[in-house]
Design a protein around this motif. Structure first.
Motif, PDB file in Angstrom:
ATOM      1  N   ALA A  31      -9.954   3.262  -0.072  1.00 38.98           N
ATOM      2  CA  ALA A  31     -10.399   2.159  -0.824  1.00 38.98           C
ATOM      3  C   ALA A  31     -11.606   2.738  -1.448  1.00 38.98           C
ATOM      4  O   ALA A  31     -11.877   2.344  -2.619  1.00 38.98           O
ATOM      5  CB  ALA A  31     -10.948   1.217   0.172  1.00 38.98           C
ATOM      6  N   LEU A  38       0.757  -1.296   0.033  1.00 42.46           N
ATOM      7  CA  LEU A  38      -0.100  -0.058   0.111  1.00 42.46           C
ATOM      8  C   LEU A  38       0.867   1.146   0.004  1.00 42.46           C
ATOM      9  O   LEU A  38       0.577   2.111  -0.445  1.00 42.46           O
ATOM     10  CB  LEU A  38      -0.953  -0.075   1.170  1.00 42.46           C
ATOM     11  N   MET A  74      -6.701  -1.091  -4.182  1.00 42.24           N
ATOM     12  CA  MET A  74      -8.015  -1.462  -3.512  1.00 42.24           C
ATOM     13  C   MET A  74      -8.047  -2.750  -3.023  1.00 42.24           C
ATOM     14  O   MET A  74      -8.559  -3.043  -1.795  1.00 42.24           O
ATOM     15  CB  MET A  74      -9.333  -1.372  -4.671  1.00 42.24           C
ATOM     16  N   ALA A  89      -5.823  -2.732   0.207  1.00 40.03           N
ATOM     17  CA  ALA A  89      -6.625  -1.885   1.297  1.00 40.03           C
ATOM     18  C   ALA A  89      -7.588  -2.708   2.011  1.00 40.03           C
ATOM     19  O   ALA A  89      -7.875  -2.634   3.047  1.00 40.03           O
ATOM     20  CB  ALA A  89      -7.288  -0.444   0.842  1.00 40.03           C
ATOM     21  N   CYS A  90      -8.560  -3.302   1.194  1.00 41.30           N
ATOM     22  CA  CYS A  90      -9.442  -4.566   1.621  1.00 41.30           C
ATOM     23  C   CYS A  90      -8.914  -5.587   2.409  1.00 41.30           C
ATOM     24  O   CYS A  90      -9.548  -5.881   3.414  1.00 41.30           O
ATOM     25  CB  CYS A  90     -10.282  -5.003   0.512  1.00 41.30           C
TER      26      CYS A  90
END
Length: 253
Positions: free
Chosen positions: A87, A13, A227, A230-231
């Protein structure tokens, strides 16, 4: 094992946020390049809505600066709210870039019809003076693309400028740079560019639109990875008590 997975996702990230800042600059540059190039060819392309993908690309590039800042702060501080916002914004930008790709293909398909519709009009407005915008546009295109006339140099015979000048010559912008003392006379056609400008203008404009499409596709892929990471962090934080305990301990430390 779970902590290792979270740490890896966080590392990715942070790396992606740095890429987002670089991507923001690249996207803004591409959008600006499209605007500048369009300004050189705008007389051959009347549909200003073709600039919509470029406008969106610049807006996305600006937004990516903010996304990178939010992502870095949320990742370092391990903020659930910040990561969720990160996100969500990435998802919005991802959808926007998909729209850019679709619009890019739509307007790319319209380029040829637009140029075919307007190029004859532009050539008829040519008067050979540097103060006249259509004249400057034609001279610029012929020099830059190494072309002459619409389909070839003989198309100049049908223009108002050729009939009024009565000197049996085309603009000197049709002259090949390797030929010295070229005056554009049709008695020496070998001195002139042989290819017409219509096909080359269409090709140039389609290439510009492809830059926008490929840029949107490339960075949409990167955002999808962002994304996903982050998830992963959000899900692990929500379901892994050990990670929650570690975060709490670090916060108090």
């Amino acid at each position: 094992m779970g902590q290792c997975g979270i740490t890896s996702s966080k590392t990715v990230l942070v790396f992606l946020n740095l890429i987002f800042w670089a991507a923001a600059g690249i996207l803004c540059y591409i959008g600006a390049y499209v605007f500048i190039t369009y300004d050189d060819y705008d007389h051959f392309f009347e549909d200003v809505y073709t600039l919509i993908p470029a406008v969106i690309i610049i807006a996305v590039g600006t937004l990516l600066f903010i996304i990178g800042l939010i992502g870095c702060c949320a990742t370092i501080r391990e903020s659930y709210c910040g990561l969720a916002t990160f996100a969500a914004i990435l998802l919005l930008v991802f959808v926007t870039e998909c729209v850019v790709v679709v619009l890019g293909y739509i307007y790319r398909a319209k380029v040829e019809d637009e140029v075919n519709h307007s190029i004859q009009k532009v050539y008829n407005e040519y008067n050979g003076t540097n103060t006249d915008a259509p004249s400057r546009a034609i001279d610029y295109v012929q020099k830059q693309l190494h072309c002459c006339g619409i389909h070839n140099y003989s198309d100049w015979r049908n223009t108002h400028w050729f009939k009024e000048s009565k000197n049996n010559s085309v603009p000197v912008s049709c002259c090949q740079p390797s030929i010295s003392n070229c005056t554009g006379t049709l008695t020496r056609p070998s001195d002139l560019y042989q290819e017409g400008c219509e096909a080359l203008v269409v090709k140039k404009l389609k290439e510009i639109m492809m830059y926008v499409i490929w840029a949107a596709l490339t960075f949409a892929s990167i955002q999808m990875l962002g994304m996903l990471c982050a998830c992963v962090v959000l899900c692990r934080r929500s379901h892994d008590p050990a990670y929650e305990l570690l975060v709490t301990t670090n916060s108090y430390a």
